[in-house]
Design an enzyme around this catalytic site. Structure first.
Site, PDB file in Angstrom:
ATOM      1  N   LYS A  85       0.855  -1.188   0.000  1.00 56.88           N
ATOM      2  CA  LYS A  85       0.000   0.000   0.000  1.00 56.88           C
ATOM      3  C   LYS A  85       0.891   1.237   0.000  1.00 56.88           C
ATOM      4  CE  LYS A  85      -3.667   1.991   2.947  1.00 56.88           C
ATOM      5  NZ  LYS A  85      -4.441   1.769   4.185  1.00 56.88           N
ATOM      6  N   SER A  97      -9.470   1.658   3.575  1.00 55.25           N
ATOM      7  CA  SER A  97      -8.695   2.429   2.639  1.00 55.25           C
ATOM      8  C   SER A  97      -7.730   1.604   1.774  1.00 55.25           C
ATOM      9  CB  SER A  97      -7.900   3.494   3.394  1.00 55.25           C
ATOM     10  OG  SER A  97      -6.972   2.896   4.273  1.00 55.25           O
ATOM     11  N   SER A 138      -9.222  -0.744   7.736  1.00 54.23           N
ATOM     12  CA  SER A 138      -8.760  -0.617   6.355  1.00 54.23           C
ATOM     13  C   SER A 138      -8.154  -1.857   5.731  1.00 54.23           C
ATOM     14  CB  SER A 138      -7.743   0.512   6.244  1.00 54.23           C
ATOM     15  OG  SER A 138      -8.434   1.718   6.146  1.00 54.23           O
TER      16      SER A 138
END
Ligand code: GLN
Length: 484
Positions: A77, A152, A176
């Site tokens: 990420k 997210s 997330s």
């Protein structure tokens, strides 16, 4: 044709010379190129990954000691620092920023032979539940392109879902990792607070943030956790507790002196929440009955604090975020306005207005508000008190039970654009996940179910802090039982 099922099988195929790291990297690069429309990656390190694969293939030929993650292809990420590579947090404010050091967790992966294949799209500064807050466009759910992947860490979830990486590393401040894992039908593990070093992870809310793992199997998550977990001189909040050999331990069915934990609690209120989809509710209830039939003790307990979770989470995380994000001021990091400026304040204001997206601005404002002199006690102090109550309650629950289970999310993946009109509706997507971050316990989303609308959803399981081993062992059993 290359086909990935698990790290163990892949490494066995490498050792048997049925495949090579180069072949694997090529397969993933092709997959990524073929699925560019999903927007899961912000950058793919093609040349570098191929080069590293060649080195790893050579090392295997030379019979060198191979790392635990030898050849494993991992996407990260874009909130994790990887020296010499760009790092944007999916924000315009860091558009041209290059990481000057490597996150401890990422370094540990590399040290054990992993191949980092690219930076994955996410909500800006990890704030969001749908991946629609990325400055680089939304990510699409591979099962249905009109649906969000969750957030997210949306790009990371989709990468594992659509075979664009073997493993993805995300971050979980309030769900997330688990929420997108639920929406995409993959495993999502958030370890205990302090299990993995946060050094090199862009901070959102430092007392909540934890690095997490997306995988197809529990065994893979266990192995990657074992590599990333553990002490780090660069993060004083990381625990010095020894890291169990999760993957080995999982292989033996007998966990913890032969008695595998079997006491399960669920918070009654979670199943009566008005936002909970009726079919998710029924399927989870049926599953709880099935667990009873399989000999587990399953009991409902009262949880009067459910409606406080989301407000408490948003007061505390925005407070921490407003402080953490103050460093992005156009002086040291990333974007600086090109407009003419009159003084320093003007520079800050223009830079931050241009650089931050709407959601990030909203949270900085909210956080500054709850920390302001007149409102500090009413909001911040109150929220801290609720957090303490939750910690106390959690201790009591785990003195009687081994696990707390719930749905991971109240609904299946919603449509892109659907929840955009209301921030509060979006915040409710986090109702079941924020609890684990508020109290620091490990939690996992296990992809056990398919809704009649065709979308996957998961079961969330939580255990006492640093009890990842029982959590993983229980999860493995559930995955195996649904295969039958
Ligand atoms: N959706 C939650 C939020 O927007 C969780 C985000 C996260 O875990 N990083 O804050």
């Amino acid at each position: 044709m290359f086909r990935f099922t698990s790290i163990k099988d892949y490494q066995a195929a490498l050792n048997a010379e049925h495949t090579t790291c180069i072949q694997a990297v090529k397969y993933y690069l092709d997959q990524i190129a073929a699925h560019e429309n999903l927007n899961a990656y912000l950058e793919v390190f093609s040349e570098e990954a191929l080069h590293r694969a060649a080195i790893l293939d050579l090392e295997r030929k030379q019979e060198k000691r191979l790392g635990k993650l030898h050849g494993v292809i991992i996407g990260i990420k874009d909130v994790l620092s990887y020296k010499g590579h760009r790092l944007t947090a999916a924000s315009k404010i860091l558009e041209n920023y290059t990481a000057v050091y490597t996150a401890t967790a990422v370094q540990k992966l590399v040290d054990e032979g992993a191949i980092i294949i690219g930076r994955q799209n996410c909500d800006e500064f990890a704030m969001g539940s749908s991946n629609e807050n990325s400055a680089y466009g939304p990510v699409k759910n591979a099962i249905d392109f009109t649906k969000v992947p969750g957030g997210s860490s949306g790009g990371s979830a989709v990468a594992v879902q659509a075979n664009l990486s073997m493993i993805s590393i995300g971050s979980d401040t309030g769900g997330s990792v688990r929420q997108p894992a639920d929406f995409c039908g993959v495993v999502g593990l958030k370890p205990s607070y302090g299990r993995i070093s946060r050094y090199g992870l862009i901070a959102y809310a430092s007392s909540f943030d934890q690095i997490g793992i997306f995988s197809k199997t529990i065994e893979d998550a266990a192995l990657v956790l074992e590599v990333m977990a553990g002490e780090d001189n660069f993060d004083s909040t990381v625990s010095s507790k020894p890291v169990p050999a999760y993957s080995k331990e999982l292989e033996s069915d007998e966990i913890e002196n032969g008695a595998s934990p079997r006491r399960i609690a669920y918070f009654k209120e979670t199943l009566f929440h008005p936002g909970l989809d009726a079919e998710i509710k029924t399927k989870i209830e049926n599953y709880l009955n099935e667990l009873k039939n399989r000999g587990y003790l399953v009991e409902a307990i009262d949880f009067s604090l459910l409606s406080y979770l989301v407000p408490t989470y948003y007061v505390l995380t925005t407070a921490e975020a407003s402080s953490n994000l103050s460093r992005f001021d156009g002086i040291k990091f990333g974007h600086r306005t090109k407009e003419s400026i009159v003084d320093l304040n003007d520079l800050y204001q223009k830079t931050r207005t241009e650089g931050f997206g709407e959601e990030v601005q909203r949270r900085i404002l909210l956080g500054s508000f709850v920390l302001s002199a007149g409102y500090f006690d009413a909001y911040f102090t109150k929220a801290q008190q609720v957090r303490q109550k939750l910690v106390d309650l959690t201790k009591t629950v785990f003195s009687k039970y081994d696990f707390i289970v719930s749905p991971t999310v109240p609904t299946t993946a919603f449509g892109i654009g659907e929840n955009n009109h209301s921030a509060t509706e979006m915040f409710l997507a986090d109702i079941y996940t924020v609890y684990a971050n508020l109290v620091g316990i490990p939690a996992i989303s296990i992809p056990l179910f398919t809704h009649s609308n065709g979308l996957p959803f998961g079961l969330q399981v939580m255990s006492a802090s640093f009890n990842e081993l029982s959590l993983l062992s229980f999860s493995k059993e559930q995955m195996a039982s649904t295969k039958n």
